[in-house]
Scaffold this active site. Structure first.
Site, PDB file in Angstrom:
ATOM      1  N   SER A   1     -13.961  20.622  65.509  1.00 42.24           N
ATOM      2  CA  SER A   1     -12.626  20.379  64.957  1.00 42.24           C
ATOM      3  C   SER A   1     -12.705  19.551  63.680  1.00 42.24           C
ATOM      4  CB  SER A   1     -11.749  19.659  65.990  1.00 42.24           C
ATOM      5  OG  SER A   1     -12.383  18.484  66.449  1.00 42.24           O
TER       6      SER A   1
ATOM      7  N   ASN B   1     -11.626  11.179  74.806  1.00 41.87           N
ATOM      8  CA  ASN B   1     -10.287  11.624  75.206  1.00 41.87           C
ATOM      9  C   ASN B   1      -9.213  10.602  74.851  1.00 41.87           C
ATOM     10  OD1 ASN B   1     -11.665  13.763  76.174  1.00 41.87           O
ATOM     11  ND2 ASN B   1     -11.468  13.230  78.341  1.00 41.87           N
TER      12      ASN B   1
ATOM     13  N   THR C   1      33.656  31.383  54.199  1.00 46.75           N
ATOM     14  CA  THR C   1      33.313  31.652  55.589  1.00 46.75           C
ATOM     15  C   THR C   1      33.047  33.159  55.627  1.00 46.75           C
ATOM     16  OG1 THR C   1      35.582  32.112  56.274  1.00 46.75           O
ATOM     17  CG2 THR C   1      34.856  29.826  56.453  1.00 46.75           C
ATOM     18  N   HIS C   2      32.128  33.578  56.457  1.00 44.13           N
ATOM     19  CA  HIS C   2      31.695  34.992  56.502  1.00 44.13           C
ATOM     20  C   HIS C   2      31.242  35.469  55.117  1.00 44.13           C
ATOM     21  CE1 HIS C   2      33.809  35.163  60.426  1.00 44.13           C
ATOM     22  NE2 HIS C   2      34.708  34.439  59.787  1.00 44.13           N
TER      23      HIS C   2
ATOM     24  N   SER D   1       8.892  37.032  35.251  1.00 49.26           N
ATOM     25  CA  SER D   1       8.348  38.269  35.803  1.00 49.26           C
ATOM     26  C   SER D   1       7.267  38.783  34.862  1.00 49.26           C
ATOM     27  CB  SER D   1       9.472  39.299  35.930  1.00 49.26           C
ATOM     28  OG  SER D   1       8.930  40.606  35.916  1.00 49.26           O
TER      29      SER D   1
ATOM     30  N   LYS E   1      13.609  38.030  33.180  1.00 54.26           N
ATOM     31  CA  LYS E   1      13.765  37.419  34.498  1.00 54.26           C
ATOM     32  C   LYS E   1      13.474  35.926  34.551  1.00 54.26           C
ATOM     33  CE  LYS E   1      13.760  39.220  38.173  1.00 54.26           C
ATOM     34  NZ  LYS E   1      14.279  39.970  39.278  1.00 54.26           N
TER      35      LYS E   1
ATOM     36  N   ASN F   1      13.207  33.674  37.954  1.00 56.78           N
ATOM     37  CA  ASN F   1      13.326  33.799  39.409  1.00 56.78           C
ATOM     38  C   ASN F   1      13.307  32.457  40.136  1.00 56.78           C
ATOM     39  OD1 ASN F   1      13.309  36.612  39.177  1.00 56.78           O
ATOM     40  ND2 ASN F   1      11.067  36.692  39.275  1.00 56.78           N
TER      41      ASN F   1
ATOM     42  N   GLU G   1      12.785  30.453  47.249  1.00 55.62           N
ATOM     43  CA  GLU G   1      12.412  31.547  48.159  1.00 55.62           C
ATOM     44  C   GLU G   1      11.204  31.157  49.014  1.00 55.62           C
ATOM     45  OE1 GLU G   1      12.466  35.553  46.061  1.00 55.62           O
ATOM     46  OE2 GLU G   1      12.819  34.176  44.403  1.00 55.62           O
TER      47      GLU G   1
ATOM     48  N   TYR H   1      -7.543  15.882  80.227  1.00 52.78           N
ATOM     49  CA  TYR H   1      -7.915  16.512  78.968  1.00 52.78           C
ATOM     50  C   TYR H   1      -8.528  17.892  79.203  1.00 52.78           C
ATOM     51  CZ  TYR H   1     -10.074  17.530  74.489  1.00 52.78           C
ATOM     52  OH  TYR H   1     -10.436  18.149  73.325  1.00 52.78           O
TER      53      TYR H   1
ATOM     54  N   GLN I   1      -7.672  20.512  71.679  1.00 52.07           N
ATOM     55  CA  GLN I   1      -8.219  20.346  70.331  1.00 52.07           C
ATOM     56  C   GLN I   1      -7.419  21.183  69.318  1.00 52.07           C
ATOM     57  OE1 GLN I   1     -12.556  19.947  69.527  1.00 52.07           O
ATOM     58  NE2 GLN I   1     -12.344  21.960  68.589  1.00 52.07           N
TER      59      GLN I   1
ATOM     60  N   LYS J   1      -3.847  19.836  66.592  1.00 51.66           N
ATOM     61  CA  LYS J   1      -3.619  19.148  65.316  1.00 51.66           C
ATOM     62  C   LYS J   1      -3.347  20.059  64.123  1.00 51.66           C
ATOM     63  CE  LYS J   1      -7.205  16.702  66.534  1.00 51.66           C
ATOM     64  NZ  LYS J   1      -7.016  16.649  68.005  1.00 51.66           N
TER      65      LYS J   1
HETATM   66  N1  ARG Z   1     -12.727  17.195  69.335  1.00 52.24           N
HETATM   67  C1  ARG Z   1     -11.927  16.979  70.501  1.00 52.24           C
HETATM   68  C2  ARG Z   1     -10.439  17.103  70.167  1.00 52.24           C
HETATM   69  O1  ARG Z   1     -10.102  17.028  69.046  1.00 52.24           O
HETATM   70  C3  ARG Z   1     -12.157  15.657  71.078  1.00 52.24           C
HETATM   71  C4  ARG Z   1     -13.076  15.674  72.199  1.00 52.24           C
HETATM   72  C5  ARG Z   1     -12.476  15.369  73.446  1.00 52.24           C
HETATM   73  N2  ARG Z   1     -13.337  15.244  74.548  1.00 52.24           N
HETATM   74  C6  ARG Z   1     -14.147  16.106  75.116  1.00 52.24           C
HETATM   75  N3  ARG Z   1     -14.579  15.810  76.266  1.00 52.24           N
HETATM   76  N4  ARG Z   1     -14.514  17.229  74.584  1.00 52.24           N
HETATM   77  O2  ARG Z   1      -9.631  17.261  71.057  1.00 52.24           O
END
Ligand code: ARG
Length: 473
Positions: A30, A117, A162-163, A284, A290, A292, A297, A324, A329, A332
């Protein structure tokens, strides 16, 4: 060296005989996503080490070595000299490995009483608090841009719809302030998402807590968390705060996309209500004439992917058992995308609004079409004692006649009005005067000039209040 060729040198490599396959290493990493959390990781590790020292779990010399080592890592990252290696899986391992290579055994003691974790949950919360704070400030800027425009263009009349059919004339400032209140609610949602993240998981270790005498409150104070999460299993599994942030971003994007839609058609030749500045338009490649509204958009379009980020995370988390799981992972990337997209969109929108030209005459002209004084003409008859339903029918008939004759309500003569109903008198002309139609809407929250002045004052006060709130985040 030879015999070590296949040894697993990951930080968890002890119970392994073979190294992971190169492909799964990349697949499982990650780092490309979470490396932006490096500051949170370093702050979290420093706080953890300090607490371990205070509790006598590691020596003060180790704490010092860890702190100065982490400062060196921070400097390396800032200077772009840090080696991000995919074999490290994530930013947490990456920093720890570099630290340990630098300071030796002390680095190996940092992870005492800690698991990745609770570490990853802590870092993510810390990082997201910062992201939410940034968005809160940007929302304040957009809100102040809307107030600026509403103040500058005060008195400009435009058709309200409206509408998508002309309904009643409104002040352009009133229209702008409608968006002001939407982004005011967005501010509140972003602050709520910030607060949802503002609780400390660290000290939960892998899932069950730990045998070391940790002081979690001390770590919370050190990192500026408002509280400590009371259940170690919940602490490492909870990603609600990310959903809250995704949702807050989604609603804000929805509001932006509605404003964008209006900007797009307002700048068309059919409406001519506004002119976007060159800096916020594109041309354009084939049609020389043009100009734009590309960026409006694009914001409208990007709203879809932010919704996708929210749906993606909801789906990832669905049905996950405690505690966990590696699925998490995936939490994010989407959130960072949602935050980045909203952040860019807010900046573009604030600039676009501040630099656009309001074509006051076209707006006013638009407000004269569409028989938008019809309600007021009916109200006029009500004032003469006619029941509203009856008045509605009389004016409706007048509109039909006007439409056939290609006239506006304002062009009807007194005789023509009186033919429709004997109650019409000379003052009927005032009833259909567009500025007066607007000014008459004196209800609290209405579009009348005075009511909008009151609203503007409220908006400015609320902005001031929220600036103070954002400064405390
Ligand atoms: N890279 C993992 C994450 O972003 C963290 C690891 C978490 N723990 C594990 N036992 N693999 O979630």
């Amino acid at each position: 060296m030879e015999e070590n060729e296949h040894e697993n040198d990951a930080l968890w490599g002890g119970r392994f005989e073979d190294a992971p396959a190169e492909f799964t290493q990349v697949f499982g990493a990650s780092l490309p996503v979470d490396k932006r959390m490096w500051e949170a990781d370093i702050a979290g590790s420093k706080a953890h080490a300090k607490m371990l020292g205070r509790q006598g779990i590691i020596s003060e010399e180790d704490v010092d070595a860890i702190e100065s080592g982490l400062d060196r890592v921070a400097k390396q990252i800032e200077d772009g000299e840090f080696d991000f290696e995919i074999e490290d899986e994530d930013i947490h391992m990456s920093i720890e490995r570099n630290l340990t290579e630098d300071i030796g055994a002390a680095g190996g003691r940092l992870h005492t009483g800690r698991s990745r974790n609770d570490q990853v949950a802590t870092d993510t919360r810390l990082h997201c608090k910062g992201l939410a704070t940034g968005l809160a400030h940007q929302l304040l800027d957009l809100r102040s841009a809307l107030i600026e425009v509403a103040e500058r263009e005060f008195g400009v009349v435009m058709p309200g719809y409206t509408h998508m059919q002309k309904a009643q004339p409104v002040l352009f400032s009133h229209h702008m302030l409608a968006y002001y209140w939407m982004f005011t609610r967005d501010f509140k949602r972003i602050v709520a998402a910030h607060d949802a993240a503002d609780s400390l998981p660290l000290g939960s270790a892998a899932l069950a807590g730990t045998t070391y005498p940790l002081d979690r409150q001390l770590v919370a104070d050190e990192l500026g968390f408002a509280s400590v999460i009371p259940n170690s299993m919940d602490a490492v599994s909870d990603r609600d705060f990310l959903l809250d942030l995704d949702y807050a971003c989604s609603v804000a994007m929805m509001h932006l996309s509605r404003l964008c839609e209006e900007i797009i058609y307002w700048s068309s030749d059919e409406f001519k209500f506004i002119r976007l500045s060159d800096a916020y338009s594109t041309g354009s490649s084939i049609m020389p004439q043009k100009k734009n509204p590309d960026f409006a958009e694009l914001i409208r379009g990007k709203t879809g992917r932010v919704y996708g980020d929210l749906m993606g995370l909801l789906t990832t988390l669905k049905g996950l058992p405690l505690a966990y799981n590696k699925d998490m992972q995936e939490d994010k990337e989407g959130v960072f995308d949602a935050v980045d997209t909203l952040s860019d969109s807010l900046a573009v929108m604030a600039g676009m609004l501040r630099t656009m030209t309001v074509r006051r005459d076209s707006m006013r002209e638009g407000a004269h079409g569409g028989f938008m004084a019809a309600t007021d003409l009916a109200d006029y008859l009500v004032g003469k004692g006619i029941p509203f339903r009856e008045a509605h029918a009389i004016v409706g008939k007048l509109v039909l006649e006007c439409e056939k004759a290609g006239k506006t309500l304002q062009e009807l003569t007194l005789e023509e009005l009186q033919e429709a109903d004997r109650h019409f008198e000379a003052d009927a002309a005032e009833a259909v005067d567009i500025d007066k139609v607007v000014a008459r809407r004196t209800t609290e929250g209405g579009t009348g000039h005075e009511a909008v002045q009151v609203q503007l004052k409220l908006a400015v006060e609320k902005l001031r209040e929220d600036v103070a709130k954002a400064d405390e985040l």
